[in-house]
Design an enzyme around this catalytic site. Structure first.
Site, PDB file in Angstrom:
ATOM      1  N   ARG A 138      69.878  13.804  31.680  1.00  4.56           N
ATOM      2  CA  ARG A 138      71.675  14.018  31.807  1.00  4.56           C
ATOM      3  C   ARG A 138      71.996  14.039  30.667  1.00  4.56           C
ATOM      4  O   ARG A 138      73.104  14.961  30.257  1.00  4.56           O
ATOM      5  CB  ARG A 138      72.254  13.073  32.369  1.00  4.56           C
ATOM      6  N   ARG A 175      83.320  14.063  35.847  1.00  8.22           N
ATOM      7  CA  ARG A 175      82.024  14.396  35.889  1.00  8.22           C
ATOM      8  C   ARG A 175      81.608  15.616  35.000  1.00  8.22           C
ATOM      9  O   ARG A 175      80.458  16.299  35.152  1.00  8.22           O
ATOM     10  CB  ARG A 175      81.657  14.287  36.952  1.00  8.22           C
ATOM     11  N   LYS A 191      71.778  19.881  44.335  1.00  9.95           N
ATOM     12  CA  LYS A 191      70.090  19.308  43.420  1.00  9.95           C
ATOM     13  C   LYS A 191      69.500  18.689  44.769  1.00  9.95           C
ATOM     14  O   LYS A 191      68.704  18.212  45.268  1.00  9.95           O
ATOM     15  CB  LYS A 191      70.647  18.341  42.786  1.00  9.95           C
ATOM     16  N   ARG A 247      82.521  16.693  50.478  1.00  7.60           N
ATOM     17  CA  ARG A 247      81.190  15.792  50.957  1.00  7.60           C
ATOM     18  C   ARG A 247      81.093  14.676  51.498  1.00  7.60           C
ATOM     19  O   ARG A 247      82.057  13.287  51.551  1.00  7.60           O
ATOM     20  CB  ARG A 247      79.870  15.683  49.488  1.00  7.60           C
TER      21      ARG A 247
HETATM   22  P1  ADP Z   1      74.663  17.559  44.143  1.00  7.35           P
HETATM   23  O1  ADP Z   1      73.383  16.687  44.526  1.00  7.35           O
HETATM   24  O2  ADP Z   1      73.932  18.916  43.110  1.00  7.35           O
HETATM   25  O3  ADP Z   1      75.747  17.144  43.212  1.00  7.35           O
HETATM   26  P2  ADP Z   1      74.888  17.582  47.051  1.00  7.35           P
HETATM   27  O4  ADP Z   1      73.088  17.906  47.411  1.00  7.35           O
HETATM   28  O5  ADP Z   1      74.889  16.085  47.102  1.00  7.35           O
HETATM   29  O6  ADP Z   1      75.062  18.384  45.156  1.00  7.35           O
HETATM   30  O7  ADP Z   1      75.585  18.618  47.701  1.00  7.35           O
HETATM   31  C1  ADP Z   1      76.764  18.134  47.055  1.00  7.35           C
HETATM   32  C2  ADP Z   1      78.211  18.983  49.316  1.00  7.35           C
HETATM   33  O8  ADP Z   1      77.818  20.062  49.471  1.00  7.35           O
HETATM   34  C3  ADP Z   1      77.202  18.066  49.977  1.00  7.35           C
HETATM   35  O9  ADP Z   1      78.287  18.364  50.484  1.00  7.35           O
HETATM   36  C4  ADP Z   1      76.390  19.349  50.521  1.00  7.35           C
HETATM   37  O10 ADP Z   1      76.379  19.169  51.929  1.00  7.35           O
HETATM   38  C5  ADP Z   1      77.143  20.891  50.257  1.00  7.35           C
HETATM   39  N1  ADP Z   1      76.477  21.685  49.552  1.00  7.35           N
HETATM   40  C6  ADP Z   1      75.047  21.502  49.070  1.00  7.35           C
HETATM   41  N2  ADP Z   1      74.218  22.894  48.992  1.00  7.35           N
HETATM   42  C7  ADP Z   1      75.724  23.667  49.595  1.00  7.35           C
HETATM   43  C8  ADP Z   1      75.255  25.515  49.654  1.00  7.35           C
HETATM   44  N3  ADP Z   1      73.989  25.744  49.110  1.00  7.35           N
HETATM   45  N4  ADP Z   1      76.861  25.548  50.527  1.00  7.35           N
HETATM   46  C9  ADP Z   1      77.122  24.464  51.137  1.00  7.35           C
HETATM   47  N5  ADP Z   1      77.151  23.739  50.543  1.00  7.35           N
HETATM   48  C10 ADP Z   1      76.213  22.981  50.443  1.00  7.35           C
HETATM   49  P1  AMP Z   2      75.073  11.572  40.783  1.00  6.81           P
HETATM   50  O1  AMP Z   2      75.039  10.456  42.038  1.00  6.81           O
HETATM   51  O2  AMP Z   2      73.910  12.710  40.426  1.00  6.81           O
HETATM   52  O3  AMP Z   2      76.275  12.606  41.328  1.00  6.81           O
HETATM   53  O4  AMP Z   2      74.842  11.053  40.205  1.00  6.81           O
HETATM   54  C1  AMP Z   2      76.743   9.849  39.955  1.00  6.81           C
HETATM   55  C2  AMP Z   2      77.154   8.786  39.046  1.00  6.81           C
HETATM   56  O5  AMP Z   2      76.043   8.327  38.103  1.00  6.81           O
HETATM   57  C3  AMP Z   2      77.641  10.014  37.823  1.00  6.81           C
HETATM   58  O6  AMP Z   2      78.096  10.121  37.905  1.00  6.81           O
HETATM   59  C4  AMP Z   2      76.989   9.035  36.730  1.00  6.81           C
HETATM   60  O7  AMP Z   2      77.609   8.132  36.729  1.00  6.81           O
HETATM   61  C5  AMP Z   2      75.921   7.909  37.495  1.00  6.81           C
HETATM   62  N1  AMP Z   2      74.175   8.311  36.489  1.00  6.81           N
HETATM   63  C6  AMP Z   2      73.775   8.788  37.424  1.00  6.81           C
HETATM   64  N2  AMP Z   2      72.261   9.682  36.838  1.00  6.81           N
HETATM   65  C7  AMP Z   2      72.618   9.751  35.357  1.00  6.81           C
HETATM   66  C8  AMP Z   2      71.804   9.971  34.628  1.00  6.81           C
HETATM   67  N3  AMP Z   2      70.274  10.138  34.294  1.00  6.81           N
HETATM   68  N4  AMP Z   2      72.759   9.879  33.339  1.00  6.81           N
HETATM   69  C9  AMP Z   2      74.080   8.500  33.173  1.00  6.81           C
HETATM   70  N5  AMP Z   2      74.584   8.682  34.414  1.00  6.81           N
HETATM   71  C10 AMP Z   2      73.515   9.130  35.609  1.00  6.81           C
END
Ligand code: ADP
Ligand code: AMP
Length: 220
Positions: free
Chosen positions: A90, A174, A14, A129
Site C-alpha cells: 500500500r 481511508r 479486491k 458491506r
Molecule cells: P475490497 O476488498 O477492495 O475493499 P470487497 O471485495 O470487500 O472490496 O467489496 C466491497 C463491497 O462491495 C462488498 O460488500 C462486496 O460484496 C461488494 N462488491 C464487490 N465487488 C462488487 C461488484 N463488482 N459489484 C457490486 N458489489 C460488489
Molecule cells: P482492508 O481489509 O484491506 O480494507 O484493510 C483494513 C485496514 O487495515 C486499513 O484501513 C489499514 O488500517 C490496515 N491495513 C491493511 N493492509 C495494510 C497495509 N498493507 N499497509 C498499512 N495498513 C494496512
C-alpha cells in the site's frame, strides 16, 4: 503458477475477486487487512494498538505489515496456483520490500491488476458491506446478500456485522490514505510494465472475466 497484486481503493472488490481466484485457480490469498484483523482480535498489546489505527482508517506501519507478509512467504506455505496480494503493498516502501522478499524466495510478480471504480460506487459498496466475524466472508446488503438473511453462506455463522472502519468518517480517511500513499504505486508498476487496469464498475462476474483475461497475457 502466477503471483499477482490486486490494487484499488477500499471497496473496489479486491477481496471479492481474490475469493473467486482462490476457488477457480487454487491461488493463495494474502490479505494484510485479514491478517491485521486477526492480530487485533488476539487482544495482545500490539493487537490493541493495531485495532485503534484500523478503526480510524489510517495505515498501520510498514514494518508491521511487511513482517506479517514475510512470515507468510517464508513459512513454506504451499503456493498452489500462486499468491494473490490483496491490500498489500500500500506504500512505495512496502512495494520495495515485496520486491526484495520475492527475490529472496526466488520468484517474481507476474502482474499488478488495478480495479478502477467510480468514487460514488465505492461509497455504496463500503457502507453496504457485511462481513462474517467468524470466517471473514464478505457480502453486500443489496448487491450480494447471503442466501439466508444474517447467516453466512460459507460457515453457517449467524450474525453478519458491519466492519468498525466501514463508516462514512473512516472511509474518508481511508480514501485519502489510498490516493496519497497507494495510488503512486500504479506509476511504479506501469514503469516496470506490470500494470493491468480494468473497469471494475460492473457486476462481480463481469469483473472476474476481466481479471481472468489478464492471466492469458502472462508468460506460462
Ligand atoms: P475490497 O476488498 O477492495 O475493499 P470487497 O471485495 O470487500 O472490496 O467489496 C466491497 C463491497 O462491495 C462488498 O460488500 C462486496 O460484496 C461488494 N462488491 C464487490 N465487488 C462488487 C461488484 N463488482 N459489484 C457490486 N458489489 C460488489
Ligand atoms: P482492508 O481489509 O484491506 O480494507 O484493510 C483494513 C485496514 O487495515 C486499513 O484501513 C489499514 O488500517 C490496515 N491495513 C491493511 N493492509 C495494510 C497495509 N498493507 N499497509 C498499512 N495498513 C494496512
Amino acid at each position: 503458477m502466477h503471483h499477482i497484486i490486486l490494487i484499488g481503493p477500499p471497496g473496489a472488490g479486491k477481496g471479492t475477486q481474490a475469493t473467486k481466484l482462490v476457488e477457480q485457480r487454487r491461488m493463495v490469498q494474502l490479505s494484510t487487512g485479514d491478517m491485521l484483523r486477526q492480530a487485533a482480535k488476539s487482544g495482545s498489546e500490539l493487537g490493541i494498538e493495531v485495532a485503534k489505527i484500523m478503526e480510524s482508517g489510517a495505515f498501520v506501519s510498514d514494518d508491521i505489515v511487511t513482517a506479517l507478509i514475510e512470515e507468510r512467504l517464508s513459512s513454506g506455505d504451499q503456493m498452489h496456483g500462486g499468491f494473490i496480494f490483496d491490500g498489500y503493498p500500500r506504500t512505495l516502501a512496502q512495494a520495495d520490500s515485496l520486491s526484495r522478499l520475492m527475490e529472496s524466495v526466488k520468484t517474481h510478480l507476474d502482474g499488478v491488476i488495478e480495479l478502477v471504480v467510480d468514487p460514488e460506487v465505492l461509497f455504496e459498496r463500503i457502507t453496504g458491506r457485511l462481513s462474517c466475524p467468524n470466517c471473514g466472508a464478505v457480502y453486500h446488503r443489496s448487491a450480494n446478500p447471503p442466501d439466508k438473511e444474517d447467516i453466512c453462506d460459507s460457515c453457517g455463522h449467524k450474525g453478519l456485522v458491519q466492519r468498525e472502519d466501514d463508516t462514512e468518517a473512516a472511509l474518508r480517511t481511508r480514501l485519502l490514505e489510498y490516493y496519497r500513499k497507494t495510488s503512486p504505486l500504479t506509476g511504479y508498476y506501469f514503469r516496470s510494465q506490470q500494470l493491468y487496469q480494468i473497469d471494475a464498475n460492473g457486476t462481480p462476474a463481469e469483473v472476474a472475466e476481466g481479471v481472468l483475461s489478464i492471466f492469458n497475457n502472462f508468460a506460462s
